[in-house]
Motif scaffolding. Structure first.
Motif, PDB file in Angstrom:
ATOM      1  N   PRO A 110     149.033  81.124  52.622  1.00 53.73           N
ATOM      2  CA  PRO A 110     147.712  81.684  52.341  1.00 53.73           C
ATOM      3  C   PRO A 110     146.695  80.608  51.955  1.00 53.73           C
ATOM      4  O   PRO A 110     147.052  79.502  51.536  1.00 53.73           O
ATOM      5  N   THR A 111     145.411  80.961  52.081  1.00 58.52           N
ATOM      6  CA  THR A 111     144.330  80.096  51.616  1.00 58.52           C
ATOM      7  C   THR A 111     144.283  80.133  50.089  1.00 58.52           C
ATOM      8  O   THR A 111     144.951  80.950  49.449  1.00 58.52           O
ATOM      9  N   GLN A 112     143.448  79.296  49.506  1.00 61.12           N
ATOM     10  CA  GLN A 112     143.280  79.319  48.048  1.00 61.12           C
ATOM     11  C   GLN A 112     142.729  80.677  47.588  1.00 61.12           C
ATOM     12  O   GLN A 112     143.148  81.203  46.550  1.00 61.12           O
ATOM     13  N   GLU A 113     141.859  81.269  48.371  1.00 63.57           N
ATOM     14  CA  GLU A 113     141.350  82.594  48.007  1.00 63.57           C
ATOM     15  C   GLU A 113     142.454  83.644  48.117  1.00 63.57           C
ATOM     16  O   GLU A 113     142.557  84.550  47.280  1.00 63.57           O
ATOM     17  N   GLY A 114     143.289  83.492  49.141  1.00 60.03           N
ATOM     18  CA  GLY A 114     144.420  84.404  49.280  1.00 60.03           C
ATOM     19  C   GLY A 114     145.378  84.288  48.101  1.00 60.03           C
ATOM     20  O   GLY A 114     145.886  85.294  47.597  1.00 60.03           O
ATOM     21  N   TYR A 133     153.985  79.652  39.610  1.00 60.87           N
ATOM     22  CA  TYR A 133     155.001  78.662  40.002  1.00 60.87           C
ATOM     23  C   TYR A 133     154.546  77.997  41.288  1.00 60.87           C
ATOM     24  O   TYR A 133     154.446  78.639  42.332  1.00 60.87           O
ATOM     25  N   ASN A 134     154.284  76.688  41.191  1.00 60.84           N
ATOM     26  CA  ASN A 134     153.793  75.938  42.339  1.00 60.84           C
ATOM     27  C   ASN A 134     154.819  74.894  42.757  1.00 60.84           C
ATOM     28  O   ASN A 134     155.106  73.950  42.018  1.00 60.84           O
ATOM     29  N   VAL A 135     155.402  75.095  43.943  1.00 63.06           N
ATOM     30  CA  VAL A 135     156.407  74.162  44.466  1.00 63.06           C
ATOM     31  C   VAL A 135     156.161  73.982  45.968  1.00 63.06           C
ATOM     32  O   VAL A 135     156.883  74.503  46.810  1.00 63.06           O
ATOM     33  N   ASP A 142     149.999  74.972  48.502  1.00 60.39           N
ATOM     34  CA  ASP A 142     149.795  74.288  47.232  1.00 60.39           C
ATOM     35  C   ASP A 142     148.733  75.022  46.424  1.00 60.39           C
ATOM     36  O   ASP A 142     147.601  75.203  46.885  1.00 60.39           O
ATOM     37  N   LEU A 143     149.107  75.460  45.231  1.00 59.13           N
ATOM     38  CA  LEU A 143     148.159  76.117  44.324  1.00 59.13           C
ATOM     39  C   LEU A 143     147.362  75.021  43.622  1.00 59.13           C
ATOM     40  O   LEU A 143     147.864  74.367  42.711  1.00 59.13           O
ATOM     41  N   LEU A 144     146.125  74.819  44.048  1.00 58.40           N
ATOM     42  CA  LEU A 144     145.328  73.699  43.569  1.00 58.40           C
ATOM     43  C   LEU A 144     144.795  73.950  42.157  1.00 58.40           C
ATOM     44  O   LEU A 144     144.642  75.101  41.724  1.00 58.40           O
TER      45      LEU A 144
END
Length: 299
Positions: A110-114, A133-135, A142-144
């Motif tokens: 997904p996008t960052q908005e998603g 949880y970002n892995v 990647d969850l920025l």
């Protein structure tokens, strides 16, 4: 309860691949005795990817029952389907679960908005505390930091498990997030450096077999005593690296079985047993640092 050394618990199985309740009880008792801060049930290390939905729920509820209120249980409730993650969260409402760990949606990228809308929908569906949880090396997204900062403003999103291994993320997040927001490492090899830069704890793979050692290291870190924390970490530095010679949880399950914490090192396909060469290397290091003797003396 969400600081210091927390364990990403393995899911023990018998030779046929069925959940082994006896070994699960053994592991839980081990962590209670050695003062692990919390247990994360059915995360990546718990083989969430190969448990069906019924097993997923059953392992978490069984872990909660066997813990008997003696240690906080955090449920892995992440999915690449927002609706499924919401359903999992709802299953644990009023169960006694202390919180949920939600991985970024994998495969569908997904996008960052998603990502924001995904976690927002989960947050609005439950009162349970949520840890992001970002892995990215596993999920493909990647969850920025800017998206994490937006999410930190939601009522029950209390922190993030960052398994990027990128220590610059800590300063980025601290600049963007004003409120008390937990920064938890998901990378054993860099976790102490993560703590020194302002992190709050670790969700650890290594703690499955070195619970006392990890508790000691991260208690020192919480007290700001990094001199002694690094001295203790040095003793298991090589072990931290060897446990990732093959995809997690293959090595850690073999090590737990070697130490007698579980009865078999069974993993489900597409995971395969630890290679013989890696067994030898890992066994030598476990024996060298005296982990088997220490475990017997403290369990």
């Amino acid at each position: 309860m969400f600081k210091g050394s927390m364990v990403a618990l393995i899911t023990p199985m018998d030779k046929k691949g069925k959940i082994c309740k006896k070994s699960l009880k053994n592991l839980i008792d081990y962590h209670i005795k050695n003062n692990t801060s919390a247990i994360i049930a059915v995360g990546t290390t718990g083989e969430s990817a190969t448990l069906n939905k019924e097993e997923h729920i059953d392992v978490i509820m069984t872990t909660l029952e066997l813990a008997d209120g003696k240690i906080p249980i955090i449920a892995g409730t992440g999915s690449n389907s927002t609706a499924e993650s919401i359903l999992l969260n709802k299953k644990f409402e009023k169960s006694g679960i202390s919180g949920c760990l939600n991985v970024t949606p994998y495969y569908n990228r997904p996008t960052q908005e998603g990502l924001y809308l995904h976690f927002q929908a989960i947050s609005e569906s439950t009162e349970l505390p949520q840890i992001l949880y970002n892995v990215p090396n596993r999920t493909g997204c990647d969850l920025l930091p800017k998206t994490t900062a937006r999410l930190s403003k939601l009522k029950n999103i209390i922190g993030i498990k960052d398994a990027t291994g990128d220590l610059s993320r800590i300063s980025q997040l601290k600049k963007l997030i004003k409120k008390d927001f937990l920064l938890i490492s998901g990378d054993d090899k860099t976790a102490l450096d993560f703590m020194k830069l302002g992190g709050d704890g670790i969700i650890s793979v290594t703690a499955n077999i070195a619970a006392k050692q990890m508790t000691k290291i991260f208690n020192f870190a919480l007290q700001g005593d990094f001199f002694n924390a690094y001295l203790e970490e040095k003793k298991i530095f090589l072990l931290n690296n060897l446990l990732f010679r093959e995809p997690n949880p293959i090595p850690i399950k073999w090590a737990a079985k070697y130490l007698g914490l579980i009865t078999t090192d069974t993993v489900r396909l597409p995971l395969t047993p630890l290679l013989h060469a890696n067994k030898n290397i890992l066994q030598k290091e476990i024996d060298k640092i005296g982990l088997r003797k220490k475990l017997k003396n403290n369990f």
